[in-house]
Design a protein around this motif. Structure first.
Motif, short mmCIF file in Angstrom:
data_model
loop_
_atom_site.label_atom_id
_atom_site.label_comp_id
_atom_site.label_asym_id
_atom_site.label_seq_id
_atom_site.Cartn_x
_atom_site.Cartn_y
_atom_site.Cartn_z
N LEU A 179 0.83 -1.20 0.00
CA LEU A 179 0.00 0.00 0.00
C LEU A 179 0.87 1.26 0.00
CD1 LEU A 179 -2.83 -1.06 2.48
CD2 LEU A 179 -2.89 -1.04 -0.03
N GLY A 180 2.02 1.19 0.69
CA GLY A 180 2.94 2.32 0.66
C GLY A 180 3.48 2.58 -0.74
N SER A 181 3.77 1.52 -1.49
CA SER A 181 4.27 1.67 -2.86
C SER A 181 3.19 2.23 -3.78
CB SER A 181 4.78 0.32 -3.38
OG SER A 181 5.85 -0.15 -2.61
N ILE A 182 1.95 1.73 -3.61
CA ILE A 182 0.84 2.25 -4.43
C ILE A 182 0.65 3.74 -4.17
CG2 ILE A 182 -1.66 2.16 -4.75
CD1 ILE A 182 -1.50 -0.85 -4.19
N TYR A 183 0.62 4.10 -2.89
CA TYR A 183 0.44 5.52 -2.55
C TYR A 183 1.58 6.37 -3.13
CZ TYR A 183 1.64 9.66 0.05
OH TYR A 183 2.05 10.92 0.36
N THR A 184 2.83 5.91 -2.96
CA THR A 184 3.98 6.69 -3.43
C THR A 184 3.89 6.97 -4.93
OG1 THR A 184 5.40 5.78 -1.69
CG2 THR A 184 6.49 6.73 -3.61
N ALA A 185 3.54 5.93 -5.70
CA ALA A 185 3.41 6.11 -7.15
C ALA A 185 2.29 7.11 -7.48
CB ALA A 185 3.14 4.77 -7.82
N LEU A 186 1.17 6.99 -6.77
CA LEU A 186 0.05 7.90 -7.01
C LEU A 186 0.39 9.33 -6.61
CD1 LEU A 186 -2.83 5.62 -5.67
CD2 LEU A 186 -2.50 6.31 -8.05
N TYR A 187 1.07 9.48 -5.47
CA TYR A 187 1.42 10.82 -4.99
C TYR A 187 2.36 11.52 -5.97
CZ TYR A 187 3.68 14.45 -2.18
OH TYR A 187 4.19 15.64 -1.74
N ARG A 188 3.38 10.78 -6.42
CA ARG A 188 4.32 11.40 -7.36
C ARG A 188 3.64 11.76 -8.67
NH1 ARG A 188 9.35 7.18 -6.18
NH2 ARG A 188 10.06 8.18 -4.26
N GLY A 189 2.76 10.86 -9.14
CA GLY A 189 2.04 11.15 -10.39
C GLY A 189 1.11 12.33 -10.26
N SER A 190 0.50 12.49 -9.08
CA SER A 190 -0.42 13.60 -8.87
C SER A 190 0.31 14.90 -8.60
CB SER A 190 -1.35 13.27 -7.70
OG SER A 190 -2.24 14.31 -7.43
N MET A 191 1.43 14.82 -7.93
CA MET A 191 2.16 16.01 -7.51
C MET A 191 2.99 16.62 -8.64
SD MET A 191 2.63 17.94 -4.86
CE MET A 191 3.78 19.17 -4.24
N ALA A 192 3.58 15.76 -9.49
CA ALA A 192 4.54 16.22 -10.50
C ALA A 192 4.02 17.36 -11.38
CB ALA A 192 5.00 15.04 -11.36
N PRO A 193 2.80 17.25 -11.95
CA PRO A 193 2.35 18.34 -12.83
C PRO A 193 1.87 19.58 -12.09
CG PRO A 193 0.67 16.64 -12.70
CD PRO A 193 1.84 16.13 -11.94
#
Length: 506
Positions: free
Chosen positions: A414-428
């Motif tokens: 769940l930590g890996s899923i969140y991290t990928a989602l956070y980076r994808g949402s935050m980057a743009p």
């Protein structure tokens, strides 16, 4: 044994139960109190970042790797004997930890605490199994066990905070000493001895394979949880899985295996293990974000954040105590389904959080902890009780290992899923006036983003990080809730077919 037994516990068993909850309390307290001492400990011993990581992780790491082996050992040499010797060694290691002169020696002491701590929980559970034969009484005893474990996680930081404010950092490691002394004085008179009279010598090749497999998998999962996905921790995880396959193959060939694989043919045993795994997977994985939300999104300090997490702990304690009462009217299978359902509802509520939803968070964490507490209490009861009495130690070790793996995998996946989602949402959404170095830091975690935002006095960056965190938590919580629902359906179907009754007929 199917159904409730007419053999009722005597006063000796009930007094013995009060003695048995003491090591349960100290192990759970020790699991939580070390994190509180890290700032003071760091200032005193000046550990490197790697040493600090091992100080916090080595206890749980080695304990999880040895639970099954220690449980099987207890069946062979005697449960009371292993409990007393393990408690004595745990006390000696705790005293050594308190007076460790360097970070290196503290790591060694914590390692010994983990090894000896692995003797405590399986022997406590298997002694409860052997002391309480009536189903309702045993469930009450298991409920007290899980209640004390939950209470220990709350008491640890409170008592530890008091000690750290009045004494040196090593004082927190002396907390087990008076508890263990009471156990050592009273256990020989109040606790009966149990062991498997037909057990053969421990197969050391099997023990080494199992320990190596467990440690490799847990190490790989922990590394992925801390540092994200990479080939290095994946290699450890795969190697551990390979050794586990060799271990299982060896168990099939041995006339007297370390673990009787016939246990897994008992429906109640395997389904309860799955419930335990998913319960700790969900709770541990999601609670990873609760503290971050309270501090980095709502802006609370660590003390107030801790106070707002207490309702969740109280939910766990309340429903652990409720379990023995509920099974008087409802079957264990139905109550495990109910516990997982409450856990799923609490997890799903997190998908509705905004950047200012403190009340909703408290309700969600209360339901999650309550559902997890109910599931764990009855799940452990069913796993240990489904096994024959002479296999109770091994079954207890398997149940504790299932919860340990569930927690580790929950944090990692769940930590890996969140991290990928956070980076994808935050980057743009990073403001254009933030340089590339600070932007990369802000992409790692919301805590890092908050630190950069405070350094730059950039309110927009902080708001974007908070929004990204909440959006990522929505999806992560939804995925977790759906996973729980799948297990709920599986358990409900199995229960409807009559597969979730306690039976030890192999």
């Amino acid at each position: 044994m199917t159904g409730a037994s007419n053999i009722k516990a005597t006063r000796r068993e009930w007094i013995g139960l009060l003695i048995l909850v003491l090591p349960t309390l100290l192990v759970s307290m020790d699991m939580t109190v070390t994190y509180l001492a890290l700032p003071v400990l760091s200032a005193s011993l000046k550990p490197t970042s790697a040493e600090l990581l091992w100080i916090t992780d080595i206890f749980g790491f080695l304990e999880a790797g040895l639970l099954v082996v220690m449980g099987a050992l207890g069946d062979r040499i005697g449960l009371r004997k292993l409990l007393i010797s393990g408690a004595l060694a745990f006390t000696a290691a705790s005293v050594f930890a308190a007076f460790s002169p360097t970070a290196f020696w503290l790591i060694i002491a914590r390692a010994v605490m983990g090894i000896t701590g692995a003797t405590l929980l399986p022997t406590v559970l298997s002694l409860i199994r052997n002391m309480f034969h009536d189903d309702v009484e045993r469930t009450f005893a298991m409920g007290l066990y899980t209640t004390c474990f939950s209470a220990g996680t709350v008491l640890g930081p409170v008592i530890g905070g008091f000690l750290l404010s009045h004494f040196w950092w090593g004082s927190i490691f002396l907390m087990p000493v008076p508890i263990i002394l009471i156990l050592l004085v009273t256990a020989p008179a109040l606790l009966p001895e149990f062991k498997d009279p037909d057990a053969k010598a421990l197969d050391f090749s099997s023990a080494i394979l199992l320990i190596a497999a467990t440690l490799l998998v847990i190490f790989g999962v922990k590394q992925m949880a801390q540092n994200g996905f990479s080939w290095f921790p994946l290699l450890f995880t795969v190697a551990g899985a390979g050794l586990a396959a060799l271990f299982l193959r060896r168990q099939k060939l041995l006339p007297h295996p370390l673990i009787d694989l016939n246990l897994f043919r008992i429906s109640g045993f395997t389904v309860a293990l799955a419930a335990l795994f998913i319960g700790l997977f969900s709770w541990s994985g999601i609670f990873l974000f609760v503290g971050q939300y309270l501090q980095s999104v709502l802006g609370l300090n660590s003390f107030n954040a801790g106070l707002w997490m207490l309702p969740g702990a109280m939910g766990s304690i309340l429903f652990c105590m409720l379990a023995p009462v509920a099974v008087r009217r409802f079957s264990r299978g139905k109550m495990i389904v109910a516990g997982l359902t409450i856990l799923a509802i609490g997890t799903a509520l997190l998908a509705l959080l905004t950047t200012s939803s403190l009340s909703l968070l408290v309700i969600a964490t209360f339901l999650m902890s309550a559902g997890c507490g109910l599931t764990v209490t009855l799940g452990i009861d069913m796993v240990v009780s489904s096994a024959p009495t002479n296999k109770a130690g091994a079954a207890a070790g398997i149940s504790e290992t299932s919860t340990a793996f569930g927690g580790s995998f929950g944090v990692a996946i769940l930590g890996s899923i969140y991290t990928a989602l956070y980076r994808g949402s935050m980057a743009p959404n990073i403001p254009a006036d933030v340089n590339s170095g600070d932007a990369d830091t802000a992409l790692s975690t919301i805590g890092s983003a908050a630190a950069i935002a405070n350094k730059l006095h950039n309110v927009r960056l902080l708001n974007q990080a908070r929004e990204a965190f909440v959006r990522s938590l929505h999806i992560t919580a939804a995925i977790c809730a759906l996973t729980i629902v799948v297990i709920v359906v599986m358990v409900a179907v199995k229960n409807k077919k009559g597969g979730l009754t306690i039976s030890n007929n192999l």
